[in-house]
Design a protein around this motif. Structure first.
Motif, short mmCIF file in Angstrom:
data_model
loop_
_atom_site.label_atom_id
_atom_site.label_comp_id
_atom_site.label_asym_id
_atom_site.label_seq_id
_atom_site.Cartn_x
_atom_site.Cartn_y
_atom_site.Cartn_z
N GLN A 54 -12.94 -1.18 -0.53
CA GLN A 54 -12.10 -0.01 -0.77
C GLN A 54 -12.75 0.90 -1.81
O GLN A 54 -12.82 2.12 -1.64
N LYS B 189 -7.32 -2.03 8.11
CA LYS B 189 -6.17 -1.27 8.60
C LYS B 189 -4.88 -2.06 8.44
O LYS B 189 -3.83 -1.50 8.11
N TYR C 67 -8.96 6.22 5.76
CA TYR C 67 -8.71 6.05 4.33
C TYR C 67 -9.64 6.90 3.51
O TYR C 67 -9.23 7.59 2.58
N THR D 6 0.81 -1.22 0.00
CA THR D 6 0.00 0.00 0.00
C THR D 6 0.84 1.26 0.00
O THR D 6 0.29 2.35 0.05
N LYS E 85 -4.43 2.14 7.13
CA LYS E 85 -5.32 3.14 7.72
C LYS E 85 -6.66 2.48 8.01
O LYS E 85 -7.03 1.50 7.37
N TYR F 267 -4.28 -1.88 4.43
CA TYR F 267 -4.12 -0.56 3.81
C TYR F 267 -3.37 0.45 4.68
O TYR F 267 -3.07 1.55 4.22
#
Length: 281
Positions: free
Chosen positions: A236, A266, A276, A10, A271, A269
């Motif tokens: 996402q 989390k 995000y 990421t 976050k 990614y």
């Protein structure tokens, strides 16, 4: 930079980058992942299998895979060593006005993922281009990124000249592995449902135990791991394109526990779903 390890996930990039690396029997396993920039992977020597979204492809010397932002992918390297050359870039680094004049179909400011092969006659020339990118990526002087931009467009034009971008979908797994391809496609179409190992293995006409073993052998990941990442990819997208609550997005994409979804998101990614969405806004 030319010898950096593979396995970007990421992390973002702020310039055009190039890498070279060898993978083989004793290399750390590369996990399935997606990222926010384009990635071109060229097989310089050896062979591997490559999972892209819902399909697995065999790759050998001269083959390449072009991965668009957000597409789930994962390389599974064979026992013998495999030398990879790779280029990473973001869409804002591309001259889309020039690309659209040359592409057979308008790009709309974006490329899609694809597989292809560089004709044997031009492979040496293509490797020389990648080597020039590797050299400039080390930051020779203040002109390096300008050269990288020139080389990136030369690379894209080379793919267009040899019709690599326009190739039909390549041959998938050989027939003995078609059951796993059936399973990955079934997961991709039904990820919102509460899928079980028993249900998916039945689609592949295999026992759950044998299916689990073969699925991991072919794709490089477990059934549950693959299912979660497919769900995360769609979640996402929903975070960026809808105003639905985090809980609703979790439930709509197959997660029956929103806290589990938040923790897993989390972990992958870097976050939380809320962070995000806010950072992308």
């Amino acid at each position: 930079m030319a010898s950096a390890k593979f396995g970007r996930t990421t992390r973002d990039i702020d310039c055009i980058m190039a890498e070279r690396g060898k993978r083989g029997e004793f290399s750390p396993r590369q996990f399935d992942h997606c990222h926010y920039y384009y990635e071109l992977i060229y097989i310089h020597t050896g062979e591997c299998r490559f999972l892209l979204n819902d399909s697995v492809y065999p790759l050998v010397k001269g083959d390449l895979v072009f991965v668009a932002p957000g597409d789930l992918h994962h390389a599974l390297y064979e026992m013998a060593s495999c030398e990879i050359m790779a280029v990473y870039f973001k869409k804002e680094f591309v001259d889309w006005a020039m690309m659209d004049k040359l592409l057979s179909k308008p790009s709309s400011g974006d490329f899609h993922s694809f597989m292809g092969s560089i004709p044997a006659l031009y492979q040496e020339e293509f490797v020389l281009l990648l080597n020039r990118m590797l050299s400039e990526c080390s930051g020779i002087d203040e002109y390096s990124q300008s050269f990288m931009s020139c080389y990136l467009h030369e690379l894209l034009l080379t793919l267009m000249r040899h019709s690599v971008m326009n190739e039909e979908e390549p041959e998938l797994l050989n027939s003995r592995d078609a059951d796993i391809l059936i399973a990955t496609k079934y997961i991709y179409r039904n990820y919102k449902k509460p899928l079980s190992l028993e249900e998916v293995s039945a689609q592949a006409a295999l026992s759950p135990t044998y299916f689990s073993k073969k699925f991991k052998q072919i794709t490089g990941m477990g059934f549950k791991e693959y299912l979660n990442f497919v769900r995360l990819k769609h979640a996402q997208t929903a975070l960026l394109t809808t105003s639905n609550t985090i809980t609703d997005i979790a439930l709509e994409n197959g997660f029956n526990d929103s806290n589990y979804f938040k923790d897993l998101f989390k972990k992958v990614y870097g976050k939380s779903p809320r962070e995000y969405r806010k950072s992308a806004g």
